[in-house]
Design a protein around this motif. Structure first.
Motif, PDB file in Angstrom:
ATOM      1  N   VAL A   1     -25.230 159.480  96.844  1.00 46.41           N
ATOM      2  CA  VAL A   1     -24.081 160.185  97.421  1.00 46.41           C
ATOM      3  C   VAL A   1     -24.036 161.603  96.847  1.00 46.41           C
ATOM      4  O   VAL A   1     -24.276 161.818  95.663  1.00 46.41           O
TER       5      VAL A   1
ATOM      6  N   TYR B   1     -15.332 166.383  94.747  1.00 51.48           N
ATOM      7  CA  TYR B   1     -15.984 165.112  95.075  1.00 51.48           C
ATOM      8  C   TYR B   1     -15.022 164.280  95.884  1.00 51.48           C
ATOM      9  O   TYR B   1     -13.843 164.590  95.887  1.00 51.48           O
ATOM     10  N   PRO B   2     -15.429 163.220  96.551  1.00 55.08           N
ATOM     11  CA  PRO B   2     -16.804 162.744  96.719  1.00 55.08           C
ATOM     12  C   PRO B   2     -17.447 163.330  97.980  1.00 55.08           C
ATOM     13  O   PRO B   2     -16.761 163.894  98.815  1.00 55.08           O
TER      14      PRO B   2
ATOM     15  N   ASN C   1     -26.660 162.246  86.287  1.00 49.28           N
ATOM     16  CA  ASN C   1     -25.868 161.814  85.125  1.00 49.28           C
ATOM     17  C   ASN C   1     -25.876 162.905  84.053  1.00 49.28           C
ATOM     18  O   ASN C   1     -24.835 163.307  83.546  1.00 49.28           O
TER      19      ASN C   1
ATOM     20  N   LEU D   1     -24.333 166.429  85.062  1.00 51.91           N
ATOM     21  CA  LEU D   1     -22.861 166.451  85.092  1.00 51.91           C
ATOM     22  C   LEU D   1     -22.304 166.716  83.696  1.00 51.91           C
ATOM     23  O   LEU D   1     -21.333 167.464  83.526  1.00 51.91           O
ATOM     24  N   GLN D   2     -22.924 166.097  82.705  1.00 47.15           N
ATOM     25  CA  GLN D   2     -22.512 166.343  81.314  1.00 47.15           C
ATOM     26  C   GLN D   2     -22.608 167.827  80.971  1.00 47.15           C
ATOM     27  O   GLN D   2     -21.689 168.400  80.395  1.00 47.15           O
TER      28      GLN D   2
ATOM     29  N   TYR E   1     -17.342 148.635  89.998  1.00 49.52           N
ATOM     30  CA  TYR E   1     -17.079 149.979  89.441  1.00 49.52           C
ATOM     31  C   TYR E   1     -15.641 150.057  88.930  1.00 49.52           C
ATOM     32  O   TYR E   1     -15.370 150.625  87.871  1.00 49.52           O
TER      33      TYR E   1
ATOM     34  N   ARG F   1     -15.136 148.029  85.647  1.00 49.38           N
ATOM     35  CA  ARG F   1     -15.778 148.624  84.472  1.00 49.38           C
ATOM     36  C   ARG F   1     -14.915 149.695  83.821  1.00 49.38           C
ATOM     37  O   ARG F   1     -15.075 150.009  82.646  1.00 49.38           O
TER      38      ARG F   1
ATOM     39  N   GLN G   1     -23.173 157.878  80.497  1.00 50.07           N
ATOM     40  CA  GLN G   1     -23.345 158.994  81.433  1.00 50.07           C
ATOM     41  C   GLN G   1     -23.274 158.521  82.879  1.00 50.07           C
ATOM     42  O   GLN G   1     -22.670 159.174  83.731  1.00 50.07           O
ATOM     43  N   ALA G   2     -23.897 157.384  83.152  1.00 47.35           N
ATOM     44  CA  ALA G   2     -23.910 156.857  84.524  1.00 47.35           C
ATOM     45  C   ALA G   2     -22.496 156.511  84.980  1.00 47.35           C
ATOM     46  O   ALA G   2     -22.113 156.763  86.128  1.00 47.35           O
ATOM     47  N   GLN G   3     -21.722 155.939  84.063  1.00 49.26           N
ATOM     48  CA  GLN G   3     -20.355 155.571  84.424  1.00 49.26           C
ATOM     49  C   GLN G   3     -19.541 156.809  84.778  1.00 49.26           C
ATOM     50  O   GLN G   3     -18.798 156.811  85.761  1.00 49.26           O
ATOM     51  N   GLU G   4     -19.731 157.869  84.007  1.00 53.32           N
ATOM     52  CA  GLU G   4     -18.980 159.101  84.264  1.00 53.32           C
ATOM     53  C   GLU G   4     -19.400 159.725  85.599  1.00 53.32           C
ATOM     54  O   GLU G   4     -18.558 160.165  86.385  1.00 53.32           O
ATOM     55  N   TYR G   5     -20.707 159.748  85.847  1.00 55.84           N
ATOM     56  CA  TYR G   5     -21.170 160.340  87.110  1.00 55.84           C
ATOM     57  C   TYR G   5     -20.806 159.457  88.307  1.00 55.84           C
ATOM     58  O   TYR G   5     -20.341 159.945  89.341  1.00 55.84           O
ATOM     59  N   HIS G   6     -21.001 158.168  88.183  1.00 54.41           N
ATOM     60  CA  HIS G   6     -20.723 157.293  89.328  1.00 54.41           C
ATOM     61  C   HIS G   6     -19.228 157.164  89.626  1.00 54.41           C
ATOM     62  O   HIS G   6     -18.849 156.814  90.739  1.00 54.41           O
ATOM     63  N   GLN G   7     -18.424 157.490  88.639  1.00 52.29           N
ATOM     64  CA  GLN G   7     -16.974 157.501  88.884  1.00 52.29           C
ATOM     65  C   GLN G   7     -16.610 158.556  89.936  1.00 52.29           C
ATOM     66  O   GLN G   7     -15.726 158.341  90.756  1.00 52.29           O
ATOM     67  N   ILE G   8     -17.342 159.675  89.925  1.00 50.87           N
ATOM     68  CA  ILE G   8     -17.032 160.733  90.904  1.00 50.87           C
ATOM     69  C   ILE G   8     -17.992 160.722  92.089  1.00 50.87           C
ATOM     70  O   ILE G   8     -17.870 161.553  92.980  1.00 50.87           O
ATOM     71  N   SER G   9     -18.965 159.809  92.086  1.00 49.12           N
ATOM     72  CA  SER G   9     -19.912 159.779  93.208  1.00 49.12           C
ATOM     73  C   SER G   9     -19.826 158.435  93.932  1.00 49.12           C
ATOM     74  O   SER G   9     -18.979 158.261  94.815  1.00 49.12           O
ATOM     75  N   GLU G  10     -20.621 157.462  93.541  1.00 49.50           N
ATOM     76  CA  GLU G  10     -20.643 156.187  94.269  1.00 49.50           C
ATOM     77  C   GLU G  10     -19.263 155.517  94.312  1.00 49.50           C
ATOM     78  O   GLU G  10     -18.792 155.084  95.359  1.00 49.50           O
TER      79      GLU G  10
END
Lengths: 371, 371
Positions: A167, A247-248, A297, A300-301, A366, A369, B353-362
């Protein structure tokens, strides 16, 4: 050259006069062996033309990885040479070049060919449609690939899924979006069906080549732009030219790339090389999403911590309004010809079931988590 | 045979005496050609042992697809024959069989080998950890695969990701779960780290082979069971023996399967066949998730519409409580030995990192699509 390459590659819908002169040399016949030996002993030298600058991160590295894999798996019997945009043909002539045999293969995005048939757009990105996991499943286990085969056979092409970005982000804005009203008059670089949706809501979708986005944002000639996601966006420095990162990415929820193969070249391959090409496309399809996920990932950081980027969510009523118009736009494409209708019917049925299942699986996970 | 196969295949942690006698014949040496010809001309005949009944939907069809692909891509130079659980070795002896060369390859789940090293569990499923997309990205672009290589090299094995089921369902319950209190005394079939989490909260994780789940639920000898997801669960008829179908699958958010290759067999392959095996594992990894996504979508419709199944969400405070304990359990595994610590550190950093990015994407996209 870099700027020209990026311009060539990613100015979707913009095929400037400058680009028309970029066609590369036409090399000689690609089968180096004679007809007297069996196909299994022949060596095939294929050209693969792309819509990306050579080795452009993510999009351009994927066909390189594909080519290396095929050459290695075939023990050098099928050698694939990758051409960046403009090296052999311009970015937006990949489809034609593979169709007419100038190159045996292409790597691009199906939605660039909406002029050939608007239905091609369903194989790249549909606003509020399938995400990466769902697109791959629809194509490979939901009947999508068979429909894609059927559509492209009319153009002398065999398609394969060729990666996904996941996405995307909604984009970079110099205006806050607090209601649908704020979209009115918004000059935004946004291609495809998403651009059409913005237009219906009073915005002005414009075409700006990738390499000019930074300047266009900075000088105020556009108010906003979408691009890809943190990884590719950071490389262009867009955070220096825009206030807000929204986003998104409602407009491109799981943008899927494509490999195309010239049908005569495909049919001339022995079965083992066909199997090698097909497996390599699948491995590449997987690898691109793997790469984008990891790089996004990390990027974004950096955007948040090193560059102080403010990440904002589009308000729910804006998203709901966009969604409503998006469904109308997709239905209009579906109504444009019988094959588009058939493809969209399959896409939509799959999307309804996927949405219901993912609501209690991926989406609910999601949420859980975060607790 | 079917019942025995299922029992053999999926009773994680249960290795009954009956199974110990299932070892198949030891066939002859697998390289059929002589040493006088080059590796490129040799024909290799490999055995691939699995922890699943032959052609078990999803899990068992994946290695079959892999074998067909490899045989076809290699033009018959590498032939892979697949053995179901118990045909050559029992389900839970796949690791040993590949390590000692009884078979050249295996297809199984890394968490079955926690007795070898508890760290293996990080390569299958971590409660509240990575989902399918994230696991694949961590393995292939986040350093996970290198750590897996290092761990398995100690056992004379080379691992590859071998498919994912996607996020699983929380399971089938004959007791409503309205608070953490309701987990106390709950007799539930739940393997791995998830079972340990349940135990810490007063539940009783028990081992019941897959083939006996239906009866165990129906007779009340267990109160609940997790299995996989709608597609596999429906095939076992679990909806006829349980009142409630809970989500989301906090305990196995993106269960990843594994291919293992005996290291000597791997090193003996010429480069082209190595590349073929590796690409085929990637194509198989992609295909399994594609298949599960499509089949789960459709099966959920049937469960709800044809079988009247009531689908319920675990309450937020229950999920939060499970999450807290899950982090403790994972940290304990990480502390059990240096290599587990190193692997979990990499996993955890990627997950954050994945959790932070996927929170605003997927995740944000799933939300937006519902509007």
């Amino acid at each position: 050259m870099k700027r020209r390459q990026i311009l060539t590659a990613l100015g979707v819908g913009v095929l400037s006069a400058a680009l028309a002169g970029c066609g590369g040399s036409n090399e000689e016949s690609t089968v180096t062996s004679t007809d007297s030996i069996t196909p299994k002993q022949k060596t095939y030298n294929w050209k693969l033309v792309t819509s990306w600058p050579k080795n452009f991160p993510g999009l351009g590295t994927a066909p390189e990885r594909f080519a290396d894999m095929v050459t290695e798996m075939s023990g050098g019997r099928l050698n694939v040479k990758v051409y960046g945009a403009g090296e052999l043909v311009p970015a937006l002539e990949v489809f034609d070049a593979v169709q007419n045999g100038t190159a045996e293969m292409g790597h691009s995005g199906a939605y660039y060919w909406k002029g050939k048939n608007p239905a091609t757009q369903f194989f790249t990105a549909v606003p509020f449609g399938l995400n990466a996991q769902e697109m791959s499943s629809w194509l490979h286990n939901g009947g999508g690939m068979e429909l894609w085969d059927e559509l492209y056979a009319q153009f002398n092409l065999k398609p394969f899924a060729g990666g996904s970005t996941g996405v995307q982000m909604a984009g970079w804005f110099n205006r806050k979006i607090e209601s649908l009203e704020d979209l009115k008059g918004l000059k935004m670089r946004i291609p495809g069906l998403g651009g059409e949706v913005l237009k219906r809501l009073g915005g002005s979708p414009v075409n700006v080549p990738g390499g000019e986005l930074f300047t266009a944002l900075q000088t105020g000639s556009i108010d906003a732009t979408e691009w890809v996601g943190p990884y590719n966006d950071m490389a262009f420095g867009l955070y220096k030219a825009a206030k807000y990162y929204y986003y998104p990415g409602w407009h491109e929820p799981g943008s899927t790339l494509e490999f195309t193969v010239n049908l005569e070249a495909w049919n001339a391959l022995p079965d083992d090389l066909k199997a090698i090409v097909e497996a390599a496309t699948k491995a590449t399809h997987l690898s691109m999403l793997d790469e984008y996920t990891a790089r996004n990932n990390a990027a974004l950081q950096q955007l948040k911590n090193d560059h102080g980027v403010e990440v904002l969510k589009l308000p729910d009523d804006v998203l709901a309004g966009l969604h409503k118009v998006a469904d109308t736009v997709a239905a209009e494409v579906a109504a444009s010809n019988p094959s588009a209708g058939k493809i969209y019917a399959s896409f939509k049925k799959f999307a309804e079931q996927a949405q219901e299942y993912h609501q209690i699986s991926e989406m609910a996970y999601y949420d859980a988590r975060q607790l």
